[in-house]
Design a protein around this motif. Structure first.
Motif, PDB file in Angstrom:
ATOM      1  N   PHE A 169       0.696  -1.254  -0.163  1.00  0.00           N
ATOM      2  CA  PHE A 169       0.194  -0.036  -0.054  1.00  0.00           C
ATOM      3  C   PHE A 169       0.838   1.075   0.064  1.00  0.00           C
ATOM      4  O   PHE A 169       1.056   1.774   1.113  1.00  0.00           O
ATOM      5  CB  PHE A 169      -0.821   0.165   1.466  1.00  0.00           C
ATOM      6  CG  PHE A 169      -1.962  -1.450   1.438  1.00  0.00           C
ATOM      7  CD1 PHE A 169      -2.981  -1.294   0.653  1.00  0.00           C
ATOM      8  CD2 PHE A 169      -1.471  -2.245   2.060  1.00  0.00           C
ATOM      9  CE1 PHE A 169      -3.851  -2.357   0.821  1.00  0.00           C
ATOM     10  CE2 PHE A 169      -2.309  -3.323   2.246  1.00  0.00           C
ATOM     11  CZ  PHE A 169      -3.319  -3.422   1.475  1.00  0.00           C
ATOM     12  N   LEU A 208      -6.675   0.556   5.567  1.00  0.00           N
ATOM     13  CA  LEU A 208      -6.048  -0.573   4.694  1.00  0.00           C
ATOM     14  C   LEU A 208      -7.162  -1.779   4.643  1.00  0.00           C
ATOM     15  O   LEU A 208      -7.042  -2.629   3.645  1.00  0.00           O
ATOM     16  CB  LEU A 208      -4.791  -1.073   5.330  1.00  0.00           C
ATOM     17  CG  LEU A 208      -3.879  -0.111   5.470  1.00  0.00           C
ATOM     18  CD1 LEU A 208      -2.401  -0.668   5.917  1.00  0.00           C
ATOM     19  CD2 LEU A 208      -3.685   0.605   3.903  1.00  0.00           C
ATOM     20  N   ALA A 211      -8.742  -1.069   1.562  1.00  0.00           N
ATOM     21  CA  ALA A 211      -7.923  -0.959   0.181  1.00  0.00           C
ATOM     22  C   ALA A 211      -7.476  -2.304  -0.476  1.00  0.00           C
ATOM     23  O   ALA A 211      -7.657  -3.213   0.285  1.00  0.00           O
ATOM     24  CB  ALA A 211      -6.861  -0.282   0.829  1.00  0.00           C
ATOM     25  N   ARG A 212      -7.210  -2.151  -1.545  1.00  0.00           N
ATOM     26  CA  ARG A 212      -6.803  -3.228  -2.321  1.00  0.00           C
ATOM     27  C   ARG A 212      -5.153  -3.078  -2.420  1.00  0.00           C
ATOM     28  O   ARG A 212      -4.654  -2.214  -2.801  1.00  0.00           O
ATOM     29  CB  ARG A 212      -7.435  -3.642  -3.770  1.00  0.00           C
ATOM     30  CG  ARG A 212      -8.668  -3.907  -3.608  1.00  0.00           C
ATOM     31  CD  ARG A 212      -9.606  -3.644  -4.787  1.00  0.00           C
ATOM     32  NE  ARG A 212      -8.967  -5.225  -5.830  1.00  0.00           N
ATOM     33  CZ  ARG A 212      -9.368  -5.453  -6.858  1.00  0.00           C
ATOM     34  NH1 ARG A 212     -10.167  -4.790  -7.436  1.00  0.00           N
ATOM     35  NH2 ARG A 212      -8.858  -6.748  -7.271  1.00  0.00           N
ATOM     36  N   PRO A 213      -4.461  -4.211  -2.278  1.00  0.00           N
ATOM     37  CA  PRO A 213      -3.038  -4.184  -2.334  1.00  0.00           C
ATOM     38  C   PRO A 213      -2.539  -3.945  -3.768  1.00  0.00           C
ATOM     39  O   PRO A 213      -3.156  -4.219  -4.768  1.00  0.00           O
ATOM     40  CB  PRO A 213      -2.277  -5.355  -1.980  1.00  0.00           C
ATOM     41  CG  PRO A 213      -3.685  -6.290  -2.238  1.00  0.00           C
ATOM     42  CD  PRO A 213      -4.947  -5.724  -1.932  1.00  0.00           C
ATOM     43  N   ALA A 214      -1.294  -3.446  -4.011  1.00  0.00           N
ATOM     44  CA  ALA A 214      -0.553  -3.158  -5.212  1.00  0.00           C
ATOM     45  C   ALA A 214      -0.352  -4.311  -5.905  1.00  0.00           C
ATOM     46  O   ALA A 214      -0.254  -4.256  -7.221  1.00  0.00           O
ATOM     47  CB  ALA A 214       0.244  -2.078  -5.106  1.00  0.00           C
TER      48      ALA A 214
END
Length: 223
Positions: A169, A208, A211-214
């Protein structure tokens, strides 16, 4: 003499009758060459096994083979499952359950992320800010571990975790470092926690969680 032999040969019929043909055949089969051509015990077993598997996958199952096929199918299923365990290991849920009992930043911690969040909220309601900060940061780490984004092996520090999480992230890198520093302050440096520091850690955790990880591959915080 030659004339007599020729006469006898001409007198011998070229097409034998039934008894004579059977006698000739028996004499011919006594030749050792035919004995070596007989199938061996191994040949017979191999042929029987081949016929069995051919019947097993045949659309027409012989009468009386129903129970035998059921047993064979059950054995095949068990073998396939055992091979899957050997090749791919235990299911991921079991791995996560085992990881949940592992060391987390120096302490044995078996609670899930949601349980840690609930405990942190209870501590915050009682104004126990040191405890609330530590518990909420542990909830953050456990959450990313449960999602398979960042693993936290025994011996990993909070800053090593923060750096690994920042790779997944990138936009939250500064907040992660600040949250790790808040954990260190109250856990190791014995500095008093505050509502503001707890709010910082909680904000990063909430952000987080949505959120979606990279990247797709899980990251590991170095020990």
């Amino acid at each position: 003499m030659g004339l007599i032999a020729v006469s006898v040969a001409l007198a011998t019929p070229l097409v034998p009758d039934g008894d004579e043909a059977r006698s000739w055949a028996e004499q011919e089969l006594r030749d050792p060459v035919y004995a070596t051509a007989e199938p061996t015990a191994f040949d017979r077993v191999a042929r029987a096994v081949g016929e069995f598997f051919a019947a097993l996958f045949s659309p027409q199952v012989p009468t009386g083979w129903g129970p035998a096929l059921a047993v064979v199918a059950a054995v095949v299923v068990v073998v396939v499952i055992a091979a899957a365990f050997v090749i791919w290991g235990v299911p991921r849920a079991t791995v996560r359950a085992r990881a949940a009992t592992a060391d987390l930043f120096g302490d044995a911690e078996q609670r899930t992320a949601d349980q840690l969040r609930a405990a942190a909220a209870a501590a915050a309601d009682a104004a126990r800010w040191d405890e609330a900060i530590v518990l909420r940061f542990r909830a953050l780490a456990r959450s990313l571990d449960e999602r398979g984004i960042v693993t936290t092996p025994p011996g990993a520090t909070v800053h090593a975790f923060a750096r690994a999480a920042a790779r997944a992230f990138p936009a939250a890198g500064d907040e992660l470092e600040a949250a790790a520093s808040a954990f260190d302050d109250v856990r190791y440096l014995r500095r008093p926690g505050t509502a503001q520091l707890h709010a910082l850690v909680a904000r990063v955790d909430d952000r987080l969680a949505r959120a979606r990880p990279a990247g797709a591959e899980p990251l590991a915080a170095p020990a």
